[in-house]
Design a protein around this motif. Sequence first.
Motif, short mmCIF file in Angstrom:
data_model
loop_
_atom_site.label_atom_id
_atom_site.label_comp_id
_atom_site.label_asym_id
_atom_site.label_seq_id
_atom_site.Cartn_x
_atom_site.Cartn_y
_atom_site.Cartn_z
N ILE A 63 0.84 -1.20 0.00
CA ILE A 63 0.00 0.00 0.00
C ILE A 63 0.87 1.25 0.00
O ILE A 63 1.82 1.36 0.78
CB ILE A 63 -0.91 0.01 1.24
CG1 ILE A 63 -1.82 -1.23 1.25
CG2 ILE A 63 -1.75 1.28 1.28
CD1 ILE A 63 -2.58 -1.41 2.54
N MET A 64 0.53 2.21 -0.87
CA MET A 64 1.18 3.52 -0.90
C MET A 64 0.10 4.58 -0.70
O MET A 64 -0.77 4.76 -1.55
CB MET A 64 1.89 3.74 -2.23
CG MET A 64 2.58 5.09 -2.36
SD MET A 64 3.98 5.31 -1.21
CE MET A 64 5.11 4.04 -1.82
N LEU A 151 -6.75 6.22 7.31
CA LEU A 151 -5.92 5.05 7.61
C LEU A 151 -6.74 3.96 8.28
O LEU A 151 -6.64 2.78 7.94
CB LEU A 151 -4.75 5.45 8.51
CG LEU A 151 -3.62 6.22 7.85
CD1 LEU A 151 -2.65 6.74 8.91
CD2 LEU A 151 -2.88 5.36 6.85
N ARG A 152 -7.57 4.34 9.24
CA ARG A 152 -8.41 3.35 9.92
C ARG A 152 -9.36 2.67 8.93
O ARG A 152 -9.56 1.46 8.98
CB ARG A 152 -9.20 4.05 11.03
CG ARG A 152 -8.35 4.43 12.23
CD ARG A 152 -9.13 5.35 13.15
NE ARG A 152 -8.52 5.40 14.47
CZ ARG A 152 -8.75 6.38 15.35
NH1 ARG A 152 -9.57 7.37 15.03
NH2 ARG A 152 -8.18 6.37 16.53
N PHE A 153 -9.92 3.46 8.03
CA PHE A 153 -10.83 2.90 7.04
C PHE A 153 -10.10 1.94 6.12
O PHE A 153 -10.57 0.82 5.85
CB PHE A 153 -11.46 4.04 6.22
CG PHE A 153 -12.31 3.56 5.08
CD1 PHE A 153 -13.60 3.11 5.30
CD2 PHE A 153 -11.81 3.56 3.79
CE1 PHE A 153 -14.39 2.66 4.24
CE2 PHE A 153 -12.58 3.11 2.72
CZ PHE A 153 -13.88 2.67 2.96
N ILE A 154 -8.93 2.35 5.63
CA ILE A 154 -8.14 1.50 4.73
C ILE A 154 -7.80 0.18 5.40
O ILE A 154 -7.94 -0.90 4.81
CB ILE A 154 -6.86 2.24 4.28
CG1 ILE A 154 -7.23 3.42 3.37
CG2 ILE A 154 -5.91 1.29 3.56
CD1 ILE A 154 -6.11 4.42 3.18
N ASN A 162 -7.14 -7.90 -0.74
CA ASN A 162 -5.80 -8.49 -0.86
C ASN A 162 -4.69 -7.46 -0.71
O ASN A 162 -3.63 -7.57 -1.34
CB ASN A 162 -5.65 -9.23 -2.20
CG ASN A 162 -4.56 -10.29 -2.16
OD1 ASN A 162 -4.30 -10.89 -1.12
ND2 ASN A 162 -3.91 -10.51 -3.28
N LEU A 163 -4.91 -6.44 0.12
CA LEU A 163 -3.88 -5.44 0.37
C LEU A 163 -3.02 -5.86 1.55
O LEU A 163 -3.49 -6.47 2.50
CB LEU A 163 -4.53 -4.08 0.66
CG LEU A 163 -5.49 -3.54 -0.40
CD1 LEU A 163 -5.91 -2.13 -0.05
CD2 LEU A 163 -4.88 -3.60 -1.79
N ASP A 164 -1.74 -5.52 1.49
CA ASP A 164 -0.76 -5.98 2.48
C ASP A 164 -0.62 -4.95 3.60
O ASP A 164 0.05 -3.93 3.44
CB ASP A 164 0.58 -6.22 1.79
CG ASP A 164 1.58 -6.93 2.70
OD1 ASP A 164 1.27 -7.09 3.90
OD2 ASP A 164 2.64 -7.32 2.21
N LEU A 165 -1.22 -5.25 4.74
CA LEU A 165 -1.16 -4.33 5.88
C LEU A 165 0.19 -4.36 6.58
O LEU A 165 0.43 -3.54 7.48
CB LEU A 165 -2.26 -4.68 6.88
CG LEU A 165 -3.69 -4.52 6.37
CD1 LEU A 165 -4.68 -4.86 7.45
CD2 LEU A 165 -3.92 -3.10 5.86
N ASP A 166 1.06 -5.26 6.18
CA ASP A 166 2.41 -5.30 6.73
C ASP A 166 3.42 -4.62 5.81
O ASP A 166 4.64 -4.75 6.01
CB ASP A 166 2.84 -6.76 6.97
CG ASP A 166 1.99 -7.44 8.04
OD1 ASP A 166 1.82 -6.82 9.12
OD2 ASP A 166 1.48 -8.54 7.80
#
Length: 324
Positions: A63-64, A151-154, A162-166
């Motif tokens: 994520i960017m 940010l909280r919503f994302i 399939n977004l990488d929260l790490d």
Amino acid sequence: MISKPAKIYRWPEYKVNSIKDLCYSSGLINCSFGKEKGGEEKELCLDVYLPDRDEKETAKIPIMILIHGGGFACGSKEVMEPFATEFASRGYAAIAVGYRLTPEEPFVSEKWRKFVLDAAGGDEEGVIQGVATVTQLWSAWAAARDCKAALRFIFSVAGDHNLDLDNVSIHGGSAGGLVGVALAGADMGSAFDPVTCQKSCKLDQTYKIHRLLLFCSGTMLSQFAAKYTKTNTLEGIPPALFICGTKDDTFPPEMAEAAKKLWADAKTPFKYVEYDGGHCQAFGERGNGELTACIEFLEKNGNIQLQENDPPPPTSPKKSCVIV
């Protein structure tokens, strides 16, 4: 947890799909920065740009998050579309965030409003630390609160896409970078958590930022807020890229040096890139200097596997996408 390094391409590789004006929260405007009761509720939106990947590519997408500049007085998420498209075409989920601005006279908590005014000696026309007006710092409260809600919503919906929260980065220019640093540091909650409306806002959702890409920006907001929270707001700050102009009167070299020292003292990795120009000016070959510096930094600090591919044909020089 450290995720598996993502495949990111040095040059555009994917077509880009976009989702525009996705509401993530709401906030009050036209209330004289909270001095008057009432006001209007404004929906707060973000734009999402995704690489059009093959179905066989199942790895999570890094994520960017892009936060526009403009001194908290102007700019929009739309001005970040060129840069968001560049990142998405290389393999990132690029998300441009909109937030409330000074002309909208957004709601500001009474405690923060008084704290800023006291710092200016009670003068609403005053300048603080030589660079920010009272109304700018009042608006910074709303901007940081809004971006934190984004940010909280994302993070709350990332698992469905399939977004990488790490593997989360923030790119911010000028005022956008100030907000990015504030949100990536520790203990900013007591400064920016209060909300006026709660549409779509996930108040119990946590988040983590893994790196910062800062274009002509630094730590002024975080350091000012540290006096408000009485905490070290830069504790646990992530690795950062600083891109600074030698002729920048808004974020001059001495401010950049001070920011570099904070990262060095924290023993946190950082890279400093200097260009010959003014505040947020495009630089480098075909105006791609900022993007090139970001990709080079991410190659070493972005938990990615950088893939070599063919560059696109020459085009006209790019303009900076940061509004100043």
